[in-house]
Design an enzyme around this catalytic site. Structure first.
Site, PDB file in Angstrom:
ATOM      1  N   GLU A 351       0.841  -1.218   0.000  1.00 55.10           N
ATOM      2  CA  GLU A 351       0.000   0.000   0.000  1.00 55.10           C
ATOM      3  C   GLU A 351       0.875   1.266   0.000  1.00 55.10           C
ATOM      4  O   GLU A 351       0.742   2.144   0.852  1.00 55.10           O
ATOM      5  CB  GLU A 351      -0.981   0.009   1.181  1.00 55.10           C
ATOM      6  CG  GLU A 351      -2.137  -0.960   1.007  1.00 55.10           C
ATOM      7  CD  GLU A 351      -3.306  -0.679   1.943  1.00 55.10           C
ATOM      8  OE1 GLU A 351      -3.467   0.478   2.402  1.00 55.10           O
ATOM      9  OE2 GLU A 351      -4.082  -1.621   2.202  1.00 55.10           O
ATOM     10  N   ASP A 496       1.190  -8.681   2.661  1.00 47.85           N
ATOM     11  CA  ASP A 496      -0.117  -8.681   3.300  1.00 47.85           C
ATOM     12  C   ASP A 496      -0.950  -9.661   2.493  1.00 47.85           C
ATOM     13  O   ASP A 496      -1.373  -9.354   1.375  1.00 47.85           O
ATOM     14  CB  ASP A 496      -0.719  -7.266   3.271  1.00 47.85           C
ATOM     15  CG  ASP A 496      -2.157  -7.229   3.795  1.00 47.85           C
ATOM     16  OD1 ASP A 496      -2.702  -8.294   4.152  1.00 47.85           O
ATOM     17  OD2 ASP A 496      -2.742  -6.128   3.819  1.00 47.85           O
ATOM     18  N   ASN A 498      -3.825 -11.029   3.428  1.00 50.24           N
ATOM     19  CA  ASN A 498      -5.258 -10.933   3.739  1.00 50.24           C
ATOM     20  C   ASN A 498      -5.858 -12.298   4.082  1.00 50.24           C
ATOM     21  O   ASN A 498      -6.996 -12.600   3.708  1.00 50.24           O
ATOM     22  CB  ASN A 498      -6.011 -10.289   2.571  1.00 50.24           C
ATOM     23  CG  ASN A 498      -5.974  -8.771   2.663  1.00 50.24           C
ATOM     24  OD1 ASN A 498      -6.300  -8.189   3.702  1.00 50.24           O
ATOM     25  ND2 ASN A 498      -5.562  -8.111   1.587  1.00 50.24           N
TER      26      ASN A 498
END
Length: 609
Positions: A351, A496, A498
């Site tokens: 991100e 990440d 998720n």
């Protein structure tokens, strides 16, 4: 930044000598016959060169000329410019003389002699005390150390001197947080450049210290500056600096010569910091860079500004977070301090806004010895940084999952399974997730190489089957890089994902396979069910184990982030403890005034087997 005492003393001597030289040159230029500067920028990849100098009338000339043009044409043009400048100066002087005096009479009591018609000045270029022939091409004529003569004025030619092409201080500065100027250099490097920091004197303070360069004279009568002891690129303000502005005096260098100095003033004053942050205790474990045998690795979703600065984020996702703590200028200070304090060798970030990468992360981490690469996804992307003293970037092998799945023969078998489920296939190919793969080579031992992978899998809670397929593509691609292209090199896979430890994705990674009847194949209902069995080649382990959570927001907390390592080639030396639950929940949840993201960084020291 710690330096050997001898090196620090040497830098101080060099810096002082450069500043004395600059002042001496400035003073000597007022004397007759003083040598001015003519700066030439000439690079092979560009058809034109630039020539910059100041004429005797005070006007500044910046000429763009073809590198293949004969010198004589440039000299003729310079002569014409000098003649025009002389005529303009003469006209201004005549105008002043004819201006009425205070009593209404003429400034001159009688007609004076007419000014002589100006002649075009002699313009010559000399190299090693010999005139350069006018048929010599510009690219060869304008050598460093040549002398340009315009009339009675001589200019020393500086070809491609070190120069700052970009120089900027952060817009928001906090006590206790490193200030890393954004800078770009041409024909130089930051390590060979000189830096000196000043802070605004407090109201009523004494005059600036003796020896402050004249270029640092106050910008207004009410401003004065005092020298700090910091002579590094990075300055960390203390609480004593709160309410004061900062000033940076910097001189670009290339190890042999120095260019024109620049001065920057901060547009804002130093603000108070937030106090203790969630990462401060963690930094006690990472005070020094690890020895060569270890690889300190960080994986961190830093929360993209494009997501943090929405009305939905402020009112629904993070209503408990103070609005100012969601602003990028504030969060960047925390992110920079947290990352630089880990003294990491490899940092994988998710991100990452493109502007954050170039304007914030690169300047900050570069100042602490790291270099980075970026891969855009859609609105944000992935960044991988590595310590330059330990590693060099050998190659990059980034992919987009949907593009690789559709076009790379490596994934032909997986695609053939997926096409049997059109609804699932459509959803998988709509996702923009990417995989960043960098192959690093040890600077100490060229036989040691490592494959560093970084990703951010699809986020939706019902997207379990999509994450399974994305991970299958990722592992097949990483195997191609680490087995086919660079046989036998270790793998570090950060991101990440998720996915909590109870999901099919995690089961697939750790166990090496996933059965076709796993519940995650129907994670979004029967319509998108896509039963298939998958296997992969690696023997992987989560280096930081299975923490209770790596993501902690108001409505959810769980472990979503991992650093997977190849057990055949790497082992875990140390895992840096995560913040305590009390630290994480001090301000209810994340992000907060003391933590810049909704995720928590994973940090561990790895070792080659």
């Amino acid at each position: 930044m710690w330096r050997l005492p001898g090196a620090r003393a040497a830098l101080r001597v060099i810096r002082t000598a450069v500043e004395k030289l600059s002042r001496a040159e400035a003073e000597s230029q007022t004397a007759a016959g003083a040598m001015e500067r003519a700066v030439v920028r000439c690079v092979p990849s560009e058809p034109k060169l630039s020539l910059s100098f100041a004429l005797a009338d005070g006007s500044h000339k910046n000429m763009q000329r073809d590198q293949s043009e004969p010198l004589g044409r440039v000299l003729s043009r310079i002569a014409t410019n000098a003649l025009k400048g002389h005529a303009k100066a003469a006209a201004a002087k005549k105008s002043r003389k004819s201006r009425p005096n205070a009593s209404g009479g003429a400034a001159c009591s009688g007609p004076g002699p007419e000014p002589a018609v100006a002649c075009e000045p002699v313009v010559k270029l000399y190299y090693r005390e010999e005139a350069v022939a006018e048929d010599v091409l510009n690219v060869d004529a304008w050598q460093d150390g040549a002398v340009l003569q315009i009339g009675d004025v001589k200019y020393k030619v500086e070809r491609n001197p070190p120069a700052f092409t970009e120089l900027q201080l952060p817009r928001y500065i906090m006590a206790g947080f490193p200030v890393c100027p954004k800078l770009s250099l041409e024909f130089g490097d930051p390590a060979s450049s000189l830096f000196r920091w000043y802070k605004e004197a407090k109201p009523g303070a004494a005059e600036p210290e003796v020896g402050v360069p004249s270029s640092l004279s106050p910008s207004s009568p009410s401003s004065s500056w005092t020298e700090t002891d910091v002579e590094e690129r990075v300055y960390t303000p203390s609480n004593a600096d709160i309410g004061l502005r900062l000033k940076l005096h910097c001189t670009p260098g290339d190890g042999q010569r120095f260019g024109h100095s620049r001065v920057l003033e901060s547009v804002c004053v130093v603000e108070a910091g937030p106090g203790t942050c969630t990462f401060d205790h963690r930094h006690l474990y990472t005070k020094k860079v690890t020895e060569d045998a270890l690889i300190r690795t960080v994986s961190y979703n830093i929360l993209a500004d494009t997501y943090a600065q929405t009305e939905f984020s402020r009112t629904v996702l993070y209503p408990y977070c103070a609005p100012y703590a969601l602003e990028l200028d504030y969060r960047q200070n925390l992110i920079q301090k947290e990352l630089t304090g880990y003294n990491a060798d490899v940092i994988c970030l998710q991100e990452v806004d493109r502007a954050v990468f170039s304007d914030s992360l690169v300047p900050a981490l570069e100042a602490f010895g790291l270099e980075g690469v970026f891969r855009i996804k859609q609105h944000e992307g992935l960044a991988t940084f590595y310590r330059k003293s330990k590693f060099s970037l050998l190659s990059q092998h980034d992919i987009s999952f949907y593009e690789a799945l559709e076009s790379d023969p490596l994934h032909k078998e997986l695609l053939e399974k997926l096409v049997l489920y059109p609804s699932a296939q459509e959803k998988v190919l709509q996702r923009s997730s990417v995989l960043q793969v960098s192959v690093l080579q040890s600077t100490k031992d060229s036989s040691k190489r490592i494959c560093v992978a970084n990703t951010h899998l699809y986020w939706h809670p019902k997207g379990g089957y999509i994450r399974l397929i994305q991970m299958a593509v990722a592992l097949a691609h990483i195997r191609h890089v680490s087995c086919d292209l660079y046989p036998g090199i270790p793998v570090i896979f950060c991101g990440d994902f998720n996915s909590t430890p109870s999901t099919g994705m995690y089961h697939f990674v750790i166990n090496g396979s996933i059965p076709e009847d796993h519940e995650d194949w129907a994670s979004n209902g029967e319509e998108e069910r896509c039963n298939m069995s998958l296997t992969h080649f690696f023997k992987l382990k989560s280096a930081c184990g299975e923490p209770a959570y790596t993501n902690y927001v108001g409505g959810f907390h769980g472990c979503l982030d991992y650093i997977f390592i190849d057990l055949n080639t790497l082992e875990v030396e140390q895992v840096i403890p995560l913040p305590s639950h009390e630290e994480v929940t001090t301000h209810q949840a994340l992000p907060s005034v003391s933590h810049p993201s909704d995720h928590i960084a994973l940090v561990c020291d790895l070792k080659w087997k």
